[in-house]
Design an enzyme around this catalytic site. Structure first.
Site, mmCIF file in Angstrom:
data_model
loop_
_atom_site.group_PDB
_atom_site.id
_atom_site.type_symbol
_atom_site.label_atom_id
_atom_site.label_comp_id
_atom_site.label_asym_id
_atom_site.label_seq_id
_atom_site.Cartn_x
_atom_site.Cartn_y
_atom_site.Cartn_z
ATOM 1 N N HIS A 194 0.821 -1.213 0.000
ATOM 2 C CA HIS A 194 0.000 0.000 0.000
ATOM 3 C C HIS A 194 0.855 1.263 0.000
ATOM 4 C CE1 HIS A 194 0.162 -0.248 4.588
ATOM 5 N NE2 HIS A 194 0.394 1.031 4.386
ATOM 6 N N ASP A 206 0.178 -7.523 1.440
ATOM 7 C CA ASP A 206 0.581 -6.121 1.602
ATOM 8 C C ASP A 206 2.099 -5.958 1.637
ATOM 9 O OD1 ASP A 206 0.486 -3.425 1.823
ATOM 10 O OD2 ASP A 206 -0.368 -3.359 3.835
ATOM 11 N N SER A 238 4.590 3.103 7.632
ATOM 12 C CA SER A 238 4.370 1.852 6.906
ATOM 13 C C SER A 238 5.582 1.480 6.077
ATOM 14 C CB SER A 238 3.152 1.965 5.984
ATOM 15 O OG SER A 238 1.967 1.774 6.695
#
Length: 357
Positions: free
Chosen positions: A92, A123, A206
């Protein structure tokens, strides 16, 4: 997902790194956190100065391997995977982009990078520096199966655009199954065996590293919880990281083949949708079709069967079925309770592997 807690999950994408504002879209990066792989008896037992020295040693060892990734006006983090310039991050974080700007921890010079491959179901993604410098320092990945609750963690990344930031906490839980927020009407990825940590994780983290006191990466920080009762405010000390075993498996395949050929994720071998009862309440997952030669077909399941339980887990929707499967492994046997023509039945199913295409 977290019984008894009014929390949801938010991706950690920093949008416009100079603004310091975090987006709740399912993309972003998490800061590396360290979790001690030592046994309790081997944990630091001396003075606070000894523990401080451990922290500083880990930071010196690992922080040079954590990078900042920019794509358009979005910012995330990544981990140097090898000396060839491969960098692992969250899928993402890369989104649909093909090119990126990477800034190393010990430099202010932006470096160009391109996409190697992405696997949104877990992911994870890999990008590659176009001209990797000779000083590149790959991270060392630990054995996430040995991570235990209470071990110390350090989280490193670029929260809110603040490059090379470090936070500390502990491993709060292991084996969590978490569903990420979706986008454009599609559900987010459901990921099993995640590490829960109390180390602070913020937008921009992230793709960063969760690290233990042996300077080993034990996860990629990916999501933080938000408190729905506090207007979506961050729920302090509840973050989640994809374990290193999943990272290395997926990254190795992306680097070798540009795609994932073995997902390592359990599959029932069905296409299904949420089933609603006569009161229009979700009451199971109805099978629309079964995969030829798949696990469900081998166990005698048919289109029209309504799955109501997987093992001891009640199934009330397609999402709950997906979440339950994410916590299991290919090849394991599980009892599937289903309804056919109004009659409840049970079948023993040997789970297959989730297709990668």
């Amino acid at each position: 997902m977290l019984p008894g807690a009014a929390v949801a999950l938010t991706g950690l994408l920093a949008s416009g790194c100079t603004s310091g504002s975090g987006s709740t879209a399912a993309s972003g990066s998490a800061s590396p956190s360290g979790s001690a792989s030592r046994t309790p008896s081997a944990a630091p037992s001396g003075s606070g100065t000894d523990l401080q020295s451990d922290y500083q040693r880990v930071i010196r060892n690992v922080l040079p391997s954590v990078v900042q990734i920019t794509s358009g006006d979005s910012l995330g983090s990544g981990i140097v995977y090898d000396a060839k310039g491969d960098i692992v991050t969250n899928a993402h974080v890369v989104g649909t982009a093909q090119s990126f700007t990477v800034t190393l921890a010990n430099s202010t010079t932006p470096l160009a990078a391109t996409l190697v491959g992405s696997y949104p179901d877990s992911d994870l993604a890999v990008i590659r520096l176009s001209s990797p410098p000779g000083s590149l320092k790959p991270a060392s990945f630990g054995d996430s199966s040995k991570v235990e609750v209470g071990q110390i963690t350090l989280a490193m990344g670029s929260p809110l655009g603040l490059a090379s930031s470090v936070t500390q906490g502990i491993v709060s839980a292991t084996g969590r199954t978490v569903t990420e927020p979706g986008g454009n009407g599609s559900p987010g990825a459901t990921i099993g065996n995640m590490v829960q940590t109390s180390a602070a994780i913020n937008p921009g983290n992230s793709g960063g590293a969760l690290v233990n006191l042996d300077s080993k990466v034990i996860g990629i920080n990916t999501l933080a919880a938000v408190d729905q009762e506090l207007n979506g405010s961050a729920a302090p000390g509840i973050g989640f990281a994809i374990p290193s075993a999943t990272i290395t498996s997926i990254a190795d395949q992306l680097i070798k083949d540009g795609k994932v050929t073995n997902s390592g994720r359990a599959a029932l071998g069905v296409t299904a949708r949420t089933y609603f009862d006569s009161n229009f309440q979700p009451a199971g997952a109805v099978i629309v079709s079964v995969t030829q030669g798949g696990a469900a077909q081998a166990a005698g399941l048919q289109p029209g069967d309504v799955i109501t339980k997987l093992g001891d887990t009640d199934i009330t929707s397609l999402n709950s079925l997906t979440t339950a499967l994410a916590a299991l492994t290919p090849g394991s046997q599980v009892a599937v309770t289903y309804s056919r023509n109004g009659q409840s039945q049970t079948a023993q199913v040997t789970l297959g592997t989730l297709p990668t295409s």
